[in-house]
Scaffold this active site. Structure first.
Site: not given
Length: 364
Positions: A136, A310, A340
């Site tokens: 991320s 996601d 995610h």
């Protein structure tokens, strides 16, 4: 979380050019290594509101920090400025001088934090290159660094992006709603003198322990809060990890970080530096719009691992990033409901993701 499993463990402090003191943890070799020798250094970089703890919350057979150490890597786990483990500065006190201390976004984490950690690792290990795995925001920081300080491309052998974040045009769910009101949040934060949010503190720990413990009737609230942020996937949520996750996250973030990501979702598909407004942009950048990161300067091979479910890192946005990177490859997680947070804590994390990550790393 590391030593009880029988792994070696070290703690280091790294000071950046602009005075932030970062805590970096190291697992220099695996549990079953009898004679530790030179091993390729690898940096694990966490995402927003997380810390290095994310990589070792799981048992050794599913925690990426342990898995990579057992796979033959010298594993380093960095903590970005401002999180639970990196709230020191050479001259600034985050509580007394909050406005100055918390004046950073992922740009500073890429421009200052990562180069400092990479140079420290190379000096300690006598290597000329590292491997890099980010999740991320940990991917966003890398793109910011490699685009603005392109000399660091030569210091990274390969970069593995788990849930890549650069373009945010197709985010979904709660996060998308928050991006729409990012300017309103900025207005309130400035007037209330709020510079950071969701830091590790006694109240949050008390809340976690009361709501998220295994036997609590309110436990499903924790599970669903995770889903609201990351995408629904009850099939892969490791229920036993939820109390641990809640105890170590959120690990804090600056308001400026959150606003910068909100800007990416609302700037017509530009992956750009922080937008201060036209007048301040002219002073900062000599242009009314903040400059875009030149992704063509990222020559390091990049593996883009993405998932259909996601809500933050969509296939469309990852594809847009892939088209701009000169040396990248998209790799889809073969499970339709992978979200995610599953990139760190899914039940079947090895066959769905980590086995492939390590296979691609070994090719370099």
């Amino acid at each position: 979380m590391v030593l009880p499993h029988g792994y070696p463990f070290e703690e280091h402090e790294v000071t950046t050019e602009d005075g932030y003191i970062l805590t970096v943890y190291r697992i220099p070799y695996g549990k079953n290594t009898t004679v530790p020798g030179p091993r390729p250094p690898l940096l694990l970089q966490h995402g927003i509101l997380c810390s290095s703890a994310a990589w070792v919350l799981s048992e050794p057979d599913k925690g990426l920090g342990f898995i990579l150490a057992d796979a033959g890597y010298d594993v380093w786990m960095s903590n970005s400025r401002g999180n639970t483990y990196s709230q020191k500065h050479k001259t600034l006190d985050p509580d007394k001088q909050g406005k100055e201390y918390w004046n950073f976004s992922f740009h500073e984490m890429g421009y200052y934090d990562l180069p400092a950690v990479i140079d420290f690792m190379l000096a300690k290990t006598n290597h000329s290159q590292i491997y890099y795995v980010g999740h991320s925001q940990g991917t966003t920081q890398f793109y910011a660094m490699a685009a603005t300080r392109p000399e660091y491309n030569a210091k990274v052998k390969v970069m593995s992006s788990l849930a890549p974040i650069a373009f945010l045009q197709h985010t979904r769910g709660t996060v998308r709603v928050l991006t729409y009101i990012s300017n309103t949040l900025k207005w309130f934060a400035e007037r209330l003198h709020i510079y950071h949010v969701l830091n590790d503190n006694f109240f949050l720990h008390l809340l976690d322990q009361a709501i998220c413990r295994k036997t609590a009737i309110t436990r499903p609230l924790c599970d669903n809060l995770l889903f609201l942020i990351a995408g629904y996937d009850s099939q892969q949520l490791n229920i036993s990890l939820v109390p641990l996750i809640a105890d170590h996250t959120p690990a804090g973030a600056s308001i400026k970080q959150l606003i910068h990501f909100g800007q990416l979702a609302n700037n017509d598909g530009r992956f750009s530096q922080y937008d201060y407004g036209k007048s301040l942009n002219m002073k900062m950048y000599n242009t009314e719009l903040p400059p875009e990161y030149d992704l063509t300067k990222i020559t390091t091979p990049v593996m883009l691992h993405y998932a259909d479910n996601d809500w933050l890192s969509s296939e469309e946005d990852v594809s847009a990033l892939n088209k701009k990177l000169p040396n990248s490859k998209m790799v889809e997680v073969p499970f339709a409901y992978f979200n995610h947070l599953d990139f760190m804590w899914a039940i079947d994390i090895n066959p769905l993701l980590y086995d492939k990550v390590i296979e691609l790393l070994k090719q370099f």
